[in-house]
Design a protein around this motif. Structure first.
Motif, PDB file in Angstrom:
ATOM      1  N   THR A 477     -48.563  73.331  95.085  1.00 32.10           N
ATOM      2  CA  THR A 477     -48.868  73.249  96.505  1.00 32.10           C
ATOM      3  C   THR A 477     -48.502  71.836  96.950  1.00 32.10           C
ATOM      4  O   THR A 477     -48.738  70.869  96.222  1.00 32.10           O
ATOM      5  N   TRP A 568     -47.405  71.935 104.922  1.00 34.73           N
ATOM      6  CA  TRP A 568     -47.827  72.363 103.580  1.00 34.73           C
ATOM      7  C   TRP A 568     -47.341  73.773 103.268  1.00 34.73           C
ATOM      8  O   TRP A 568     -47.447  74.667 104.107  1.00 34.73           O
ATOM      9  N   SER A 570     -47.019  76.542  99.546  1.00 33.60           N
ATOM     10  CA  SER A 570     -47.386  76.705  98.143  1.00 33.60           C
ATOM     11  C   SER A 570     -46.422  77.678  97.490  1.00 33.60           C
ATOM     12  O   SER A 570     -45.919  78.599  98.142  1.00 33.60           O
ATOM     13  N   GLN A 582     -51.832  75.124 102.133  1.00 29.42           N
ATOM     14  CA  GLN A 582     -52.244  74.486 100.882  1.00 29.42           C
ATOM     15  C   GLN A 582     -53.179  75.439 100.129  1.00 29.42           C
ATOM     16  O   GLN A 582     -54.157  75.905 100.697  1.00 29.42           O
TER      17      GLN A 582
END
Ligand code: PEP
Ligand code: MG
Length: 947
Positions: A477, A568, A570, A582
């Motif tokens: 992540t 973000w 992952s 995340q």
């Protein structure tokens, strides 16, 4: 003329009188033995019950997994609702010759078997006063969960429902059973399907309407009269839509259901599942018919599922869930919160769900607390089953008014961690032997133990943005960056980053090494990103085609939605999924059992497992995972470290040999230092170092910004850089100026690399280390190519020995990665001391599939079954494999002790490892994080051979 005497019941005596003109008659005496009358009828139905059981666990092919295990349970004295299994052969007859034909085959046997159920249950099928109801379930050889059909409560009709109500004293239960039956039969057997989107499930639509009319929320709020009303409405719908009445005759219902299960073997769901799991169509499904038992007959009834050990962790703890007053389908539907079977499980569950002990005890008590006697019986059954099958069991059960009935048992599915723990604990408990324990763990599943994983709770709400290839396992992540140097800058500031690229190149190496994960829009399983990431043990998803990368604006777009640098995301490198945002990750724990399993594996293994490692750090990881050498050090990867790229570029830009030698002299101490590190880590173990392999254009920047930076650094004009880049351009670099072709055109490169290796070896020897160097020539296609390079290597080594006044032993060998090299392996083998099969290039060149571009068409090829598996992942045994086999034979024929290994990506694929074992290779070499997988796969191949 023939005379016949009957000697006994089974022997006839023949006299045959042969007359021919002019000869004396001859008598031939012939005894004809008539075999005893044999039943020609195939048996299609096998009963199981407490009084008579015809099948057993070993008959899975004929009775399916479920049927064979039901029979076995009866043999073990476990209480199972009596029933019978119609064989998979009957299904095949159905598929080939149709309904009428199969009905003729099975009718009499089914009727006899129903009679047995009747006598066991003390009820009659079709008796309106106290009806025997049946369940009809599919059960193939291999478990195909939810793929085929099930019908429950069969045998009920307008009269029988009243009888059932009277007999059970539970009118609501009787009508609910009838309602469920009409619903299942109408759907599965009669084929009532939705006519519009709103009509997604026509029977559920009617239920919802009635609930609205009655102003109630739950199905359980409906009363007996409501359920009676539902049955009427269901039947009316069937009549209106299908123009047929719902069948009232129990036998008609039974035949209809049996045929529907056979038919479901060929429904779309089942077909797709079979394709995905390589289950042959010819297997067919068995049909299990059993007396119904009811978990919904009030509060002393229940239904549930249980595992003899924890399927998630492997802990030796009986566990599972149940629902009071429910049928199996209610558990599956997940409408009500199930309760835990054991008190221990219940306490653990309450703690996780933050439920107080008081609430737990009053609302969600365990089975152990509310039905202690039944609980003890269940524990007895699960222990018996696990001891018998000697494996973790997944069981289903029903409790009808305080009586326990086991409905199913099978080997339970489990995580990789659970596989290891269960195998090792069962070994310690004396339940299984070493070889069985080793065979119980799927080598690929070890991956789960080696890389960080997502926190399963956090994953529940995660949104999948795109899918690519599961190029390198693990979970990552981080914040998006699009350039390797930015990855370094961000990482230096303490950020977790995901490097997102169209594809990566050796220039990105440092950025890749600091990123938490790598995502590429292009490239396959052997793309640069995939290979390097696997080597680093770093999570990577490659070839996620839905992603559009815009380097200029530092954005990526997926289906119209844009993500910016710093956002973000992952990655799950084990599944290829890309998630938004995340997601918390956890370091996977290497439990003690895992270590023990690996030690045990080494006891039975014949092949060695080496690692593909380019740096001392990777070599250290490889050692930790049990590698017994380095099978491939790709020296070019070292060229990108620190300041070296400047010297490499200087060499590439040089106008002549003198200029190149000057640049190479700068590289020499750096390479020597690297090799010293590798020899140190591998003290006493072989280290195979490959000479420079990739085309030189990979070392120069392709975009103008970086070319300008290079020009500044090298103090030359941008024009010169551009011209050299232009010169290095190739239409097909993979088949261009690379491999030994580089060393042949620029022998000074081979000289420098050899000197670095030999000097490093001597330096380590002085320090008391045992050094086993193997120098490997890449991409050889002719003996002369090899000889030319071997001559440079030997000459250089000799001059270093002379300078130092000391020698070491080392080997000179070659990669076999062009089809021609494999074809002439006997000639090559006379010169080369070892072969290492480069199956990445060998696959590329044999199949004519570009390693970097195959992602465009391979998925279609796999879908259409043109190739069963990605040939870059799992060796194409018939084609590329044949070349390997041939080269092995030819090599050994001319040099008995030739060392034979493989260093392509296939070295970490269990099916390929098995193939290489059978082919007689001495070792496989794979990325450090796959070393345990290869070790176990090699062990399993050896054990299979012993059997
Ligand atoms: C191969 O071709 O299998 C090999 C190991 O070399 P590379 O992947 O570096 O071309
Ligand atoms: Mg190669």
């Amino acid at each position: 003329m023939v005379t016949i005497f009957m000697l006994s019941d089974d022997i006839l005596l023949f006299f045959s009188h042969l007359h021919c003109l002019g000869c004396t008659p001859k008598y031939h005496i012939v005894y004809l033995v008539i075999p005893p009358p044999m039943s020609t009828q195939t048996k299609y139905v096998y009963v199981f019950s407490s009084s008579k059981t015809e099948g057993e666990a070993s008959m899975k092919n004929l009775l399916g997994g479920k049927g064979a295990n039901l029979a076995e349970m009866c043999r073990l004295g476990i209480v199972v609702p009596p029933g019978f299994t119609i064989t998979t052969e009957a299904c095949t007859e159905y598929t080939q010759k149709g309904k009428k034909h199969v009905l003729n085959l099975i009718k009499a046997e089914v009727q006899q078997s129903v009679a047995l159920i009747e006598s066991e249950m003390g009820k009659k099928f079709g008796d309106n006063a106290d009806p025997l109801l049946l369940s009809v379930r599919s059960g193939a050889r291999a478990s195909m969960p939810g793929m085929m059909d099930t019908i429950l409560n069969l045998g009920i009709n307008d009269e029988a429902v009243e009888g059932l109500a009277r007999k059970t004293g539970n009118e609501r239960f009787a009508w609910d059973s009838y309602r469920r039956f009409v619903q299942m039969y109408g759907d599965v057997v009669m084929g009532l399907k939705p006519v519009s989107k709103e009509d997604h499930d026509p029977f559920e639509v009617i239920i919802d309407m009635l609930k609205a009319e009655k102003r109630v929320k739950l199905d359980t709020d409906l009363e007996a009269d409501d359920l009676r009303e539902l049955v009427q409405r269901f039947k009316a719908l069937i009549r209106a839509r299908l123009g047929r009445d719902f069948p009232t005759d129990p036998w008609e219902q039974l035949w209809g259901s049996v045929m529907a299960v056979f038919e479901s073997w060929n429904n779309d769901r089942a077909r797709v599942y079979r394709e995905l799991n390589e289950i042959p169509e010819s297997w067919g499904t068995a049909v299990n018919v059993q007396a119904m038992v009811f978990g919904n007959l009030g509060n002393s009834s229940a239904t549930g599922v249980a595992f003899t050990r924890d399927a998630g962790t492997g802990e030796d703890l009986f566990n599972g869930e149940f629902l009071v007053n429910a049928q199996g389908e209610d558990v599956v539907a997940g409408i009500r919160t199930p309760q835990q079977i054991t008190l221990e499980g219940s306490h653990r569950w309450a703690q996780l769900a933050c439920i107080s002990e008081e609430e737990r005890r009053s609302q969600y008590p365990s089975l152990e607390e509310i039905m202690p006697e039944v609980y003890q019986q269940l524990v007895h059954a699960e222990t018996t089953l696990e001891n018998h099958y000697k494996d973790m069991q997944d069981v289903e059960f029903t409790i009808q008014e305080g009586k326990l009935w086991m409905l199913q048992t099978r080997n339970g599915k489990r995580t990789g961690a659970a596989m290891v723990r269960i195998a090792m604990e069962m070994l310690r408990q004396g339940m299984i032997d070493e070889k069985t324990a080793l065979m119980r763990v799927g080598p690929d599943r070890l991956d789960e133990l080696l890389h960080p994983i997502f926190d399963t709770e956090a994953l529940k709400d995660a949104r999948v943005l795109a899918r690519g290839l599961p190029a390198s396992p693990g979970a990552a992540t981080g914040q998006i960056v699009f350039f390797a140097d930015e990855a370094e800058e961000w990482a230096k500031k303490g950020h977790s980053v995901i490097l997102v690229r169209l594809e990566t190149s050796p220039e990105d190496l440092r950025g890749m090494s600091v990123a938490k994960g790598i995502l590429t829009a292009r490239g396959g399983m052997t793309s640069h990103a995939a290979v390097v990431a696997r080597g680093m043990g770093k999570c990577c998803v490659s070839g996620a085609g839905a992603i559009h990368v815009d380097y200029k604006n530092h954005t990526m777009t997926i289906e119209g939605q844009t993500w910016h640098e710093g956002d973000w995301i992952s990655l799950n490198g084990s599944t290829g999924e890309v998630y938004e945002g995340q997601i918390t990750t956890m370091e996977a724990a290497l439990s003690g059992d895992f270590g023990e399993l690996m030690q045990l594996a080494d006891k039975y293994r014949r092949m060695e497992v080496r690692a593909n490692a380019d740096t001392p750090e990777e070599a250290a990881i490889a050692r930790k995972f049990g590698a017994t050498g380095i099978g491939l050090c790709r020296t070019e990867h070292m060229f990108f470290e620190g300041e070296r790229i400047i010297a490499v570029r200087e060499m590439i830009l040089a106008d002549d040999e003198t200029g190149r030698r000057k640049a190479l002299a700068k590289l020499l101490p750096m390479q020597r230092g690297d090799f010293e590190g590798l020899f140190r880590e591998m003290n006493g173990l072989p280290v195979t170092i490959r000479l420079l392999d990739p085309p030189l254009h990979e070392f120069v920047p392709q975009d103008e910004d970086n070319q300008q930076a290079m020009a500044r650094e090298m103090k030359v004009s941008l024009g010169k850089i551009k011209m050299r880049v232009e010169e290095l351009h190739e239409f097909n670099p993979m088949m261009g100026h690379r491999g030994c072709r580089l060393g042949i055109t620029y022998p000074e490169i081979t000289e420098m690399q050899t000197r670095a290796i030999i000097e490093a070896a001597l330096n380590m020897k002085v320090k008391g280390m045992d050094v086993r160097a193997e120098i490997m020539v890449p991409l050889v296609g002719t003996v002369r190519e090899f000889n030319a390079q071997a001559e440079v290597i030997s000459r250089t080594a000799e001059s270093v020995f002379a300078e130092r006044g000391e020698r070491i032993q080392f080997l000179i060998g070659t990669m076999i990665e062009t089809p021609r090299a494999a074809l002439i392996a006997d000639s090559v083998g006379k010169q080369a001391e070892f072969f290492s099969f480069g199956t990445n290039d060998l696959t590329q060149l044999t199949l004519g599939f570009s390693r970097d571009d195959a992602g465009k068409f391979l998925p279609h090829y796999l879908k259409k079954g043109i190739y069963e598996r990605d040939p870059f992942q799992s060796i194409d045994q018939q084609g590329v494999g044949l070349l390997v086999q041939m080269a092995v034979q030819k090599g050994r024929a001319v040099r008995k002790d030739i060392e034979l290994g493989i260093c392509g990506e296939h070295g970490g694929d269990p099916a390929s490892v098995e193939f290489f074992h059978r082919t007689g290779l001495d070792y496989v070499s794979c990325s450090p994080f796959r070393v345990p997988i290869a070790r176990l796969a090699a062990t399993q191949a050896a054990i299979r051979e012993l059997k």
